[in-house]
Design a protein around this motif. Structure first.
Motif, PDB file in Angstrom:
ATOM      1  N   ASP A  38      23.117 -17.471  32.807  1.00 36.09           N
ATOM      2  CA  ASP A  38      21.595 -17.458  34.584  1.00 36.09           C
ATOM      3  C   ASP A  38      22.203 -17.133  35.728  1.00 36.09           C
ATOM      4  OD1 ASP A  38      20.985 -19.606  32.315  1.00 36.09           O
ATOM      5  OD2 ASP A  38      22.999 -21.257  31.900  1.00 36.09           O
ATOM      6  N   ALA A  39      23.374 -16.543  35.605  1.00 37.54           N
ATOM      7  CA  ALA A  39      23.128 -15.567  37.416  1.00 37.54           C
ATOM      8  C   ALA A  39      22.159 -15.022  37.993  1.00 37.54           C
ATOM      9  CB  ALA A  39      24.552 -14.873  37.346  1.00 37.54           C
ATOM     10  N   ALA A  40      21.550 -14.379  38.799  1.00 37.14           N
ATOM     11  CA  ALA A  40      20.334 -14.242  38.792  1.00 37.14           C
ATOM     12  C   ALA A  40      21.038 -12.404  39.347  1.00 37.14           C
ATOM     13  CB  ALA A  40      19.481 -14.635  40.597  1.00 37.14           C
ATOM     14  N   ILE A  41      20.005 -11.723  38.496  1.00 35.49           N
ATOM     15  CA  ILE A  41      19.892 -10.788  38.658  1.00 35.49           C
ATOM     16  C   ILE A  41      18.323  -9.939  38.902  1.00 35.49           C
ATOM     17  CG2 ILE A  41      20.239  -8.391  37.182  1.00 35.49           C
ATOM     18  CD1 ILE A  41      22.125 -10.582  35.277  1.00 35.49           C
ATOM     19  N   VAL A  42      18.033  -9.155  39.714  1.00 36.86           N
ATOM     20  CA  VAL A  42      16.827  -8.100  39.934  1.00 36.86           C
ATOM     21  C   VAL A  42      17.975  -6.835  39.854  1.00 36.86           C
ATOM     22  CG1 VAL A  42      15.887  -7.472  41.597  1.00 36.86           C
ATOM     23  CG2 VAL A  42      17.025  -9.702  42.027  1.00 36.86           C
ATOM     24  N   THR A  43      16.828  -6.094  39.220  1.00 34.59           N
ATOM     25  CA  THR A  43      17.043  -4.671  38.273  1.00 34.59           C
ATOM     26  C   THR A  43      15.905  -4.166  39.449  1.00 34.59           C
ATOM     27  OG1 THR A  43      15.382  -4.993  36.961  1.00 34.59           O
ATOM     28  CG2 THR A  43      17.964  -5.485  36.051  1.00 34.59           C
ATOM     29  N   TYR A  44      16.598  -3.024  40.027  1.00 36.84           N
ATOM     30  CA  TYR A  44      15.933  -1.792  40.681  1.00 36.84           C
ATOM     31  C   TYR A  44      15.671  -0.474  40.453  1.00 36.84           C
ATOM     32  CZ  TYR A  44      19.341  -0.977  43.538  1.00 36.84           C
ATOM     33  OH  TYR A  44      20.067  -0.324  44.241  1.00 36.84           O
ATOM     34  N   CYS A  45      14.822   0.149  40.307  1.00 35.84           N
ATOM     35  CA  CYS A  45      14.544   1.597  40.181  1.00 35.84           C
ATOM     36  C   CYS A  45      14.144   2.590  41.520  1.00 35.84           C
ATOM     37  CB  CYS A  45      13.788   2.566  39.247  1.00 35.84           C
ATOM     38  SG  CYS A  45      13.979   4.371  38.535  1.00 35.84           S
ATOM     39  N   THR A  46      13.521   4.295  41.456  1.00 31.76           N
ATOM     40  CA  THR A  46      13.128   4.146  42.978  1.00 31.76           C
ATOM     41  C   THR A  46      12.658   3.761  43.280  1.00 31.76           C
ATOM     42  OG1 THR A  46      14.607   6.071  41.950  1.00 31.76           O
ATOM     43  CG2 THR A  46      12.936   6.665  43.642  1.00 31.76           C
ATOM     44  N   ASN A  47      10.794   3.814  43.067  1.00 30.45           N
ATOM     45  CA  ASN A  47       9.748   3.952  43.038  1.00 30.45           C
ATOM     46  C   ASN A  47       9.052   2.853  42.022  1.00 30.45           C
ATOM     47  OD1 ASN A  47       8.528   5.692  41.692  1.00 30.45           O
ATOM     48  ND2 ASN A  47       8.983   7.054  43.521  1.00 30.45           N
ATOM     49  N   PRO A  48       7.987   2.820  42.002  1.00 22.11           N
ATOM     50  CA  PRO A  48       7.275   1.874  40.606  1.00 22.11           C
ATOM     51  C   PRO A  48       6.332   2.784  39.900  1.00 22.11           C
ATOM     52  CG  PRO A  48       6.156   1.295  42.921  1.00 22.11           C
ATOM     53  CD  PRO A  48       7.247   2.316  43.315  1.00 22.11           C
ATOM     54  N   ALA A  49       6.704   4.214  40.097  1.00 22.94           N
ATOM     55  CA  ALA A  49       6.754   5.070  39.006  1.00 22.94           C
ATOM     56  C   ALA A  49       8.168   4.904  37.762  1.00 22.94           C
ATOM     57  CB  ALA A  49       6.010   6.808  39.506  1.00 22.94           C
ATOM     58  N   CYS A  50       8.417   3.956  38.100  1.00 17.61           N
ATOM     59  CA  CYS A  50       9.802   4.981  38.022  1.00 17.61           C
ATOM     60  C   CYS A  50       9.778   3.604  36.405  1.00 17.61           C
ATOM     61  CB  CYS A  50      11.162   4.586  38.645  1.00 17.61           C
ATOM     62  SG  CYS A  50      12.904   5.130  37.210  1.00 17.61           S
ATOM     63  N   PRO A  51      10.265   3.791  35.033  1.00 17.50           N
ATOM     64  CA  PRO A  51      10.015   2.561  34.118  1.00 17.50           C
ATOM     65  C   PRO A  51      11.456   1.628  33.446  1.00 17.50           C
ATOM     66  CG  PRO A  51      10.412   4.698  33.191  1.00 17.50           C
ATOM     67  CD  PRO A  51      10.484   5.127  34.190  1.00 17.50           C
ATOM     68  N   SER A  53      14.167   0.076  36.039  1.00 17.42           N
ATOM     69  CA  SER A  53      14.089  -1.117  35.933  1.00 17.42           C
ATOM     70  C   SER A  53      13.145  -2.325  34.889  1.00 17.42           C
ATOM     71  CB  SER A  53      13.520  -1.598  36.765  1.00 17.42           C
ATOM     72  OG  SER A  53      12.382  -1.622  37.302  1.00 17.42           O
ATOM     73  N   GLY A  54      12.532  -1.915  34.149  1.00 13.00           N
ATOM     74  CA  GLY A  54      11.572  -2.624  33.394  1.00 13.00           C
ATOM     75  C   GLY A  54      11.939  -2.552  32.499  1.00 13.00           C
ATOM     76  N   GLN A  55      12.959  -1.667  31.743  1.00 14.55           N
ATOM     77  CA  GLN A  55      13.173  -1.245  30.166  1.00 14.55           C
ATOM     78  C   GLN A  55      14.362  -2.461  30.516  1.00 14.55           C
ATOM     79  OE1 GLN A  55      13.424   2.748  30.587  1.00 14.55           O
ATOM     80  NE2 GLN A  55      11.505   2.439  29.554  1.00 14.55           N
ATOM     81  N   VAL A  56      15.768  -1.437  31.863  1.00 17.40           N
ATOM     82  CA  VAL A  56      16.987  -2.169  31.466  1.00 17.40           C
ATOM     83  C   VAL A  56      16.427  -4.004  32.278  1.00 17.40           C
ATOM     84  CG1 VAL A  56      19.158  -2.972  33.796  1.00 17.40           C
ATOM     85  CG2 VAL A  56      18.458  -0.910  32.482  1.00 17.40           C
ATOM     86  N   ALA A  57      15.611  -4.286  32.745  1.00 16.87           N
ATOM     87  CA  ALA A  57      15.571  -6.517  32.680  1.00 16.87           C
ATOM     88  C   ALA A  57      15.305  -6.802  31.182  1.00 16.87           C
ATOM     89  CB  ALA A  57      14.372  -6.230  33.109  1.00 16.87           C
ATOM     90  N   ASP A  58      14.236  -5.788  30.816  1.00 18.64           N
ATOM     91  CA  ASP A  58      14.186  -6.428  29.153  1.00 18.64           C
ATOM     92  C   ASP A  58      15.493  -6.310  28.275  1.00 18.64           C
ATOM     93  OD1 ASP A  58      11.143  -6.801  30.003  1.00 18.64           O
ATOM     94  OD2 ASP A  58      11.101  -4.653  29.391  1.00 18.64           O
ATOM     95  N   ARG A  59      16.701  -5.261  28.381  1.00 17.33           N
ATOM     96  CA  ARG A  59      17.469  -5.331  27.289  1.00 17.33           C
ATOM     97  C   ARG A  59      18.586  -6.644  28.177  1.00 17.33           C
ATOM     98  NH1 ARG A  59      21.452  -3.614  23.741  1.00 17.33           N
ATOM     99  NH2 ARG A  59      22.972  -2.917  24.291  1.00 17.33           N
ATOM    100  N   LEU A  60      18.287  -6.526  29.575  1.00 17.71           N
ATOM    101  CA  LEU A  60      19.379  -7.958  30.273  1.00 17.71           C
ATOM    102  C   LEU A  60      18.734  -9.122  28.839  1.00 17.71           C
ATOM    103  CD1 LEU A  60      20.214  -6.862  33.054  1.00 17.71           C
ATOM    104  CD2 LEU A  60      21.797  -6.800  31.959  1.00 17.71           C
ATOM    105  N   THR A  61      17.850  -9.219  29.599  1.00 15.36           N
ATOM    106  CA  THR A  61      16.772 -10.628  28.588  1.00 15.36           C
ATOM    107  C   THR A  61      17.332 -10.688  26.590  1.00 15.36           C
ATOM    108  OG1 THR A  61      15.272 -10.958  30.325  1.00 15.36           O
ATOM    109  CG2 THR A  61      14.632 -11.807  28.429  1.00 15.36           C
ATOM    110  N   GLY A  62      17.195  -9.254  26.709  1.00 16.46           N
ATOM    111  CA  GLY A  62      18.036  -9.181  25.060  1.00 16.46           C
ATOM    112  C   GLY A  62      19.393  -9.691  25.004  1.00 16.46           C
ATOM    113  N   LEU A  63      20.199  -9.978  26.206  1.00 17.29           N
ATOM    114  CA  LEU A  63      21.496  -9.789  25.652  1.00 17.29           C
ATOM    115  C   LEU A  63      21.844 -11.429  26.160  1.00 17.29           C
ATOM    116  CD1 LEU A  63      23.197  -6.670  27.606  1.00 17.29           C
ATOM    117  CD2 LEU A  63      23.351  -7.449  24.873  1.00 17.29           C
ATOM    118  N   GLY A  64      20.279 -11.677  26.678  1.00 20.13           N
ATOM    119  CA  GLY A  64      21.118 -13.604  26.682  1.00 20.13           C
ATOM    120  C   GLY A  64      21.337 -14.193  27.875  1.00 20.13           C
ATOM    121  N   TYR A  65      20.104 -12.874  29.086  1.00 22.71           N
ATOM    122  CA  TYR A  65      20.503 -13.294  30.388  1.00 22.71           C
ATOM    123  C   TYR A  65      19.378 -14.178  30.924  1.00 22.71           C
ATOM    124  CZ  TYR A  65      24.976 -10.525  31.404  1.00 22.71           C
ATOM    125  OH  TYR A  65      26.397 -10.432  31.509  1.00 22.71           O
ATOM    126  N   THR A  66      19.235 -15.299  31.117  1.00 26.49           N
ATOM    127  CA  THR A  66      18.018 -16.086  31.596  1.00 26.49           C
ATOM    128  C   THR A  66      17.291 -16.030  32.342  1.00 26.49           C
ATOM    129  OG1 THR A  66      19.236 -17.946  32.190  1.00 26.49           O
ATOM    130  CG2 THR A  66      19.163 -18.001  29.399  1.00 26.49           C
TER     131      THR A  66
END
Length: 88
Positions: A38-51, A53-66
């Motif tokens: 349940d810890a707060a996690i923020v993912t980021y990349c270089t800029n909005p063109a880099c996908p 951060s979204g892919q890693v966020a989805d992976r973390l959510t899939g691993l059970g991070y809420t």
């Protein structure tokens, strides 16, 4: 959590107190963030063109991070806003 590739052309800096996950590898370079799912996690990349951060966020959510959020604007926006960084 930085999701920028190791070959990123952005200056070698990160937002404070973050882990690095060199996407697209399947395993983070450090243990997965926190044992607290349940810890707060923020993912980021270089800029909005880099996908990454979204892919890693989805992976973390899939691993059970809420409590995962994506900082879509990335490190370039962070630096331009004059916010603190640390050496990578």
């Amino acid at each position: 959590m930085s999701t920028r590739s190791a070959a990123s052309s952005t200056p070698s800096s990160t937002c404070p107190a973050l882990w690095r996950w060199s996407w697209p590898t399947s395993t983070p370079r450090h243990p997965p963030c926190s044992p607290d799912r349940d810890a707060a996690i923020v993912t980021y990349c270089t800029n909005p063109a880099c996908p990454n951060s979204g892919q890693v966020a989805d992976r973390l959510t899939g691993l059970g991070y809420t409590n995962v959020r994506k900082y879509r604007e990335g490190i370039e926006d962070w630096v331009e806003a004059g916010l603190p960084t640390e050496s990578a």
